[in-house]
Design an enzyme around this catalytic site. Structure first.
Site, PDB file in Angstrom:
ATOM      1  N   MET A   1       0.842  -1.174   0.000  1.00 39.49           N
ATOM      2  CA  MET A   1       0.000   0.000   0.000  1.00 39.49           C
ATOM      3  C   MET A   1       0.884   1.232   0.000  1.00 39.49           C
ATOM      4  O   MET A   1       1.808   1.337   0.797  1.00 39.49           O
ATOM      5  CB  MET A   1      -0.900  -0.014   1.227  1.00 39.49           C
ATOM      6  CG  MET A   1      -1.853  -1.198   1.201  1.00 39.49           C
ATOM      7  SD  MET A   1      -2.834  -1.293   2.680  1.00 39.49           S
ATOM      8  CE  MET A   1      -3.655  -2.863   2.388  1.00 39.49           C
ATOM      9  N   ASP A 361       2.038  -5.913   6.693  1.00 41.77           N
ATOM     10  CA  ASP A 361       1.803  -5.495   5.307  1.00 41.77           C
ATOM     11  C   ASP A 361       3.154  -5.346   4.603  1.00 41.77           C
ATOM     12  O   ASP A 361       3.457  -4.328   3.995  1.00 41.77           O
ATOM     13  CB  ASP A 361       1.017  -4.178   5.288  1.00 41.77           C
ATOM     14  CG  ASP A 361       0.723  -3.680   3.878  1.00 41.77           C
ATOM     15  OD1 ASP A 361       0.773  -4.490   2.941  1.00 41.77           O
ATOM     16  OD2 ASP A 361       0.474  -2.476   3.719  1.00 41.77           O
ATOM     17  N   LEU A 362       3.967  -6.379   4.735  1.00 39.12           N
ATOM     18  CA  LEU A 362       5.306  -6.346   4.150  1.00 39.12           C
ATOM     19  C   LEU A 362       5.245  -6.688   2.669  1.00 39.12           C
ATOM     20  O   LEU A 362       4.827  -7.783   2.301  1.00 39.12           O
ATOM     21  CB  LEU A 362       6.233  -7.315   4.892  1.00 39.12           C
ATOM     22  CG  LEU A 362       6.463  -7.013   6.372  1.00 39.12           C
ATOM     23  CD1 LEU A 362       7.317  -8.101   7.005  1.00 39.12           C
ATOM     24  CD2 LEU A 362       7.105  -5.647   6.553  1.00 39.12           C
ATOM     25  N   GLU A 363       5.673  -5.771   1.838  1.00 39.75           N
ATOM     26  CA  GLU A 363       5.622  -5.965   0.396  1.00 39.75           C
ATOM     27  C   GLU A 363       7.011  -6.069  -0.212  1.00 39.75           C
ATOM     28  O   GLU A 363       7.171  -5.986  -1.428  1.00 39.75           O
ATOM     29  CB  GLU A 363       4.822  -4.822  -0.248  1.00 39.75           C
ATOM     30  CG  GLU A 363       3.391  -4.756   0.293  1.00 39.75           C
ATOM     31  CD  GLU A 363       2.588  -3.603  -0.278  1.00 39.75           C
ATOM     32  OE1 GLU A 363       2.988  -3.058  -1.317  1.00 39.75           O
ATOM     33  OE2 GLU A 363       1.562  -3.257   0.328  1.00 39.75           O
ATOM     34  N   ASN A 364       8.003  -6.255   0.646  1.00 38.65           N
ATOM     35  CA  ASN A 364       9.381  -6.339   0.162  1.00 38.65           C
ATOM     36  C   ASN A 364      10.083  -7.582   0.673  1.00 38.65           C
ATOM     37  O   ASN A 364      11.271  -7.596   0.916  1.00 38.65           O
ATOM     38  CB  ASN A 364      10.150  -5.089   0.598  1.00 38.65           C
ATOM     39  CG  ASN A 364       9.556  -3.820   0.032  1.00 38.65           C
ATOM     40  OD1 ASN A 364       9.730  -3.508  -1.135  1.00 38.65           O
ATOM     41  ND2 ASN A 364       8.818  -3.086   0.862  1.00 38.65           N
TER      42      ASN A 364
END
Length: 537
Positions: A1, A361-364
């Site tokens: 996000m 919300d880890l997107e990496n």
């Protein structure tokens, strides 16, 4: 996000998957290290069990002994298997299913009752068998790989000699289907030995933590009830309603509508404060401060006012949690040291601000083992009211082999809800092996199906969508579609072309990015989805 200034859309770190044929999509995933099943990547992937929910009676199954279907209790849908072993039989029910050789499969079922077994024979490799002994619904799950010459396997459920009835529901064999069409075949009735010991499956013992490979055997009428290690446990008591609406509150100004926490719409049951920051000098550690840019945009919003707003929301029955990650949140928990740094820093922030828990919300990148251990340690420090939510990108929950899915399963005992971001993803295969386009009800419901069949309870699965077309790069759906998707999943009504294989009335609810974009869009999401979710039985 996304939280980048002047960048309202959520930009992915990878290219969206194109909408292509199912086989090509699976092959593309395999090429990127996300293969669902070895040796069968180009075949349709889905639940291969016929009538796995027993809503169609015993159709598709061959049962020995006293077996029937009942309308209550059921795990989902309208029916469940109830079978009563006798002195000389285990009330076994079987189904023979066409499979591919050299291919991995996942077998699962929801069961309850004494000594309930689930397994498969004829795999051409190591035939799996798992069991439990619980008086409430619990999920058995196992995996196996077929041998080079295997073209079919026989899935079975059974109880134990002389014991009372067992129940089974929502049986699933997930993997690519074979090319044959074998008919269900009854296996020979098992004949007990003098001590009623099984010969083909693992058996319960009087130890507290038996494993499927133990061979100690009970007598036909045990004098003590053995206790199996639970295959799943209920999450902590959080005080949340059965169905919830989650919204992300932006602790920054990105040209959406800025809000004080006190202004967050009352429809949101869980408010995820976005985001915590990483501590550059201490791997795994996080920090949190109220963003000065937000305070300026609001004409003044102090840390003290924010803290007071947290307490006021909690007094109104809401849960306020701290979200870690987001598009730019490079927080890494890759070993025990980083895990300890995360736990200590997160606990300090939770106690300082009074947050109810953590959103991941880890997107990496996610490392399920160390992070899962850290989340368990954090929950133990915070206590039983700890709220744990997650918001993975769709690709992260596409397969149980994915790190995010593994994290969800590893923390299943403390997990409140996973609200997958069903947007910015392109087309993907659903649980039935067909490709569905993002921004449709079929995409949402078929992906939810994958997550439940993969091992999450329905009450741990929610729908994540953007609050407006401005809030994401693609995948926006109207609030009506969100409500229809929830209704489809819970009751089987208002579905699109994809109809889930079972009804999941405990589906948890919906999430949106963000409460700010919701305001910016005239509160369309909270005004429509909020009342619908809160009226769900």
């Amino acid at each position: 996000m996304a939280r980048t200034l002047n960048q309202p859309s959520h930009k992915r770190r990878r290219s969206p998957l194109p909408v292509v044929a199912a086989g090509a999509t699976a092959l593309a995933l395999a090429g990127s290290g996300l293969a669902l099943f070895a040796g069968g990547a180009s075949a349709a992937v889905g639940n291969l069990v016929t009538n796995g929910g027993f809503d169609g009676g015993l159709g598709g199954w061959v049962c020995a002994g006293a077996a029937t279907t009942v309308s209550s209790p059921v795990h989902s849908g309208t029916g469940a298997l109830q079978a009563t072993p006798g002195a000389g039989d285990t009330a076994e029910c079987t189904q023979t299913i066409s499979v591919l050789p050299n291919t991995s499969y996942t077998l699962s079922a929801w069961v309850q009752g004494p000594y309930t077994y689930l397994g498969a024979r004829g795999t051409g490799g190591t035939d799996p068998s798992v069991w439990s002994n619980q008086n409430s619904w619990n999920q058995l799950s196992t995996t196996f790989t077929t041998g080079a010459n295997a073209t079919s396997v026989t899935v079975y459920l059974h109880g134990w000699y002389g014991q009372s009835a067992y129940l089974a529901d929502d049986v699933a064999l997930i993997g690519p289907g074979g090319t044959g069409t074998p008919s269900p075949t009854a296996t020979p009735t098992q004949t007990p030995t003098a001590t009623a010991s099984p010969t083909a499956t693992a058996t319960p013992t009087k130890t507290a933590t038996p494993t499927p490979t133990q061979t100690a055997t009970p007598t036909q009428t045990p004098t003590a009830t053995p206790t199996a290690t639970p295959t799943s446990t209920n999450p902590p008591v959080t005080g949340l309603p059965a169905h919830v609406v989650t919204g992300y509150w932006q602790n920054f100004d990105n040209n959406s509508t800025v809000q004080r926490l006190s202004d967050v719409q009352s429809a949101y049951d869980i408010i995820a404060v976005s985001f915590a920051d990483s501590v550059p000098t201490k791997t795994g550690a996080i920090s949190f401060t109220l963003d000065p840019g937000l305070s300026k945009a609001l004409g003044g919003y102090t840390d003290a006012q924010f803290r007071a707003d947290v307490k006021a929301k909690q007094a109104a029955g809401k849960k306020v949690i701290l979200s870690i990650g987001g598009q730019n949140g490079a927080i890494t928990v890759g070993d025990a040291t980083a895990g300890a740094n995360f736990v200590n820093s997160a606990y300090a922030i939770i106690k300082d601000y009074g947050f109810d828990g953590i959103d991941v919300d880890l997107e990496n990148g996610v490392q399920a083992g160390p992070l899962g251990d850290a989340l368990h340690a954090l929950q133990a420090k915070v206590g039983p009211g700890f709220v744990l939510t997650m918001a993975p990108e769709t690709i992260g929950m596409y397969s149980t082999s994915g790190a995010y899915f593994q994290l969800a399963l590893k923390t299943k005992d403390i997990l409140t809800v996973v609200n997958t971001q069903f947007y910015n993803s392109g087309g993907m295969n659903g649980c039935d092996g067909k490709v569905y386009t993002q921004g449709t009800i079929d995409f949402i419901t078929s992906q939810v199906c994958t997550q439940i069949q993969g091992g999450l309870r329905p009450d741990q699965v929610g729908i994540g969508v953007p609050a407006s077309t401005k809030a994401a790069g693609g995948g926006y759906v109207s609030p009506t579609v969100v409500n229809n998707a929830l209704d489809c999943l819970a009751t089987g009504n208002n579905c699109g072309s994809f109809v889930p294989p079972a009804k999941w009335p405990t589906i948890r609810g919906a999430m949106t990015w963000s409460t700010n974009w919701d305001v910016n869009n005239g509160n369309a999401f909270s005004n429509a989805v909020g009342p619908f979710v809160h009226k769900m039985p």
